[in-house]
Design an enzyme around this catalytic site. Structure first.
Site, PDB file in Angstrom:
ATOM      1  N   ASP A   1      -6.148   1.650   7.562  1.00 44.51           N
ATOM      2  CA  ASP A   1      -4.964   2.372   8.068  1.00 44.51           C
ATOM      3  C   ASP A   1      -5.141   3.816   8.075  1.00 44.51           C
ATOM      4  OD1 ASP A   1      -5.377   3.442   5.724  1.00 44.51           O
ATOM      5  OD2 ASP A   1      -4.186   1.731   4.583  1.00 44.51           O
TER       6      ASP A   1
ATOM      7  N   ASP B   1       0.750  -1.177   0.207  1.00 41.23           N
ATOM      8  CA  ASP B   1      -0.054   0.044   0.066  1.00 41.23           C
ATOM      9  C   ASP B   1       0.898   1.433  -0.162  1.00 41.23           C
ATOM     10  OD1 ASP B   1      -2.283  -1.458   0.298  1.00 41.23           O
ATOM     11  OD2 ASP B   1      -2.271  -1.508   2.285  1.00 41.23           O
TER      12      ASP B   1
ATOM     13  N   ARG C   1      -3.731  -4.962   7.858  1.00 39.72           N
ATOM     14  CA  ARG C   1      -4.639  -3.762   8.414  1.00 39.72           C
ATOM     15  C   ARG C   1      -5.620  -4.776   9.188  1.00 39.72           C
ATOM     16  NH1 ARG C   1      -6.833  -2.001   3.341  1.00 39.72           N
ATOM     17  NH2 ARG C   1      -5.521  -3.511   2.350  1.00 39.72           N
TER      18      ARG C   1
ATOM     19  N   TYR D   1       6.640  -8.214   8.765  1.00 39.32           N
ATOM     20  CA  TYR D   1       6.497  -7.023   8.603  1.00 39.32           C
ATOM     21  C   TYR D   1       6.712  -6.160  10.301  1.00 39.32           C
ATOM     22  CZ  TYR D   1       3.596  -7.630   4.599  1.00 39.32           C
ATOM     23  OH  TYR D   1       3.035  -8.172   3.400  1.00 39.32           O
TER      24      TYR D   1
END
Length: 310
Positions: free
Chosen positions: A89, A47, A181, A75
């Site tokens: 987000d 993203d 997310r 991550y």
């Protein structure tokens, strides 16, 4: 994956440290222009809010990009507690806020334990998954919400790196198909206050690490020879597969789509008994073959990797 009508035959993988605020496709096109490559693709988008490791495939490497989509990922994510947005987000519109309770480290660790291992996760509306031929994020932008089926994913590791009153910093090592997310939202709901992704950075994708990635600024500052030195061999993501060595005559046969008798191969990995294998003529990677039950080797996906001069 996209192909230009003009450009150079560039084959290999570049590890990009994607910057904040740009789409994966824009980041790809920026690097593609540096190489003047005629064919390019990436291996799973990040993203615009996310930064970090984005493997970019050029030329024949695009043939292995689909395999790299299956890689596990790592991550580092900052979860903002007490806020829920329509996208999951910080780029989305706030749809609800809740007070954040006084949380102890033990309570947070107990929560994270619930989301470690195999879990069922509902994909977010703002995702590229399709329903009835239309991407979910397209429906979301129209103000529509549709029911999504939960998917089984695996969170191999979920570590608490830092904690303040309303923020969690987590290290997440997960399987393909995991939506960070959604994970952030689910953790927030379990803690009783909701949550959304504040910051997200990809650190690993399969065997590749952010420590070996370069920013667009670093790549732009290089001359063409240095750029070519950044290219990782096309067969690097395939190293877990067994390999077979073919003679010059056998190479010609396999390139013409013919099958080969396994017993006639001069050098074969002991584990290359059945399934997909890498094929080589000396150090030259030829492509992927299929070991059959009858002991025959058949071509599966051939590669032609003659780079244009740097």
């Amino acid at each position: 994956m996209s192909k230009r009508k003009s450009g150079c035959n560039i084959h290999g993988i570049v590890l990009l440290d994607k910057r904040l605020g740009v789409s994966s496709n824009r980041a790809l096109q920026e690097v593609r222009r540096l190489f003047n490559a005629n064919k390019a693709g990436h291996t799973g988008s990040l993203d615009p809010l996310a930064t970090g490791l984005l493997p970019l495939c050029f030329g024949e490497a695009t043939k292995v990009s689909a395999l790299m989509l299956d890689d596990n990922k790592r991550y580092r994510v900052v979860v903002q507690l007490g806020i829920m947005t329509d996208t999951g987000d910080a780029e989305g519109a706030v749809i609800e806020t809740k007070p954040v309770p006084e949380l102890s480290v033990d309570e947070i660790l107990a929560c994270l334990e619930k989301f470690t291992g195999e879990i069922d996760q509902v994909p977010p509306m703002y995702s590229a998954l399709k329903q009835n031929g239309k991407k979910l994020y397209e429906l979301a932008r129209e103000g529509k919400t549709v029911e999504r089926k939960a998917r089984r994913i695996t969170i191999f590791e979920l570590k608490l790196l830092d904690f303040s009153k309303d923020r969690l910093t987590l290290d997440v090592f997960c399987s393909k198909g995991t939506y960070i997310r959604s994970l952030a939202e689910d953790i927030g709901h379990d803690l009783g206050c909701g949550g959304t992704v504040k910051e997200l950075r990809r650190l690993e994708a399969g065997q590749f690490s952010i420590k070996n990635a370069r920013t667009i600024e670093q790549l732009t500052a290089m001359d063409r020879q240095s750029l070519f030195q950044c290219l990782i061999n096309v067969d690097k993501p395939l190293e877990a597969l067994p390999s077979v060595q073919l003679s010059g005559e056998q190479t010609i046969c396999i390139k013409h789509g013919q099958t080969l008798d396994l017993l006639a191969l001069p050098s074969t990995s002991p584990e290359a008994k059945q399934g997909t294998v890498r094929m080589y003529n000396d150090a030259v990677f030829l492509g992927l073959g299929e070991m059959r039950l009858d002991g025959k080797l058949a071509p599966k996906k051939l590669f032609n990797m003659s780079n244009d001069p740097a």
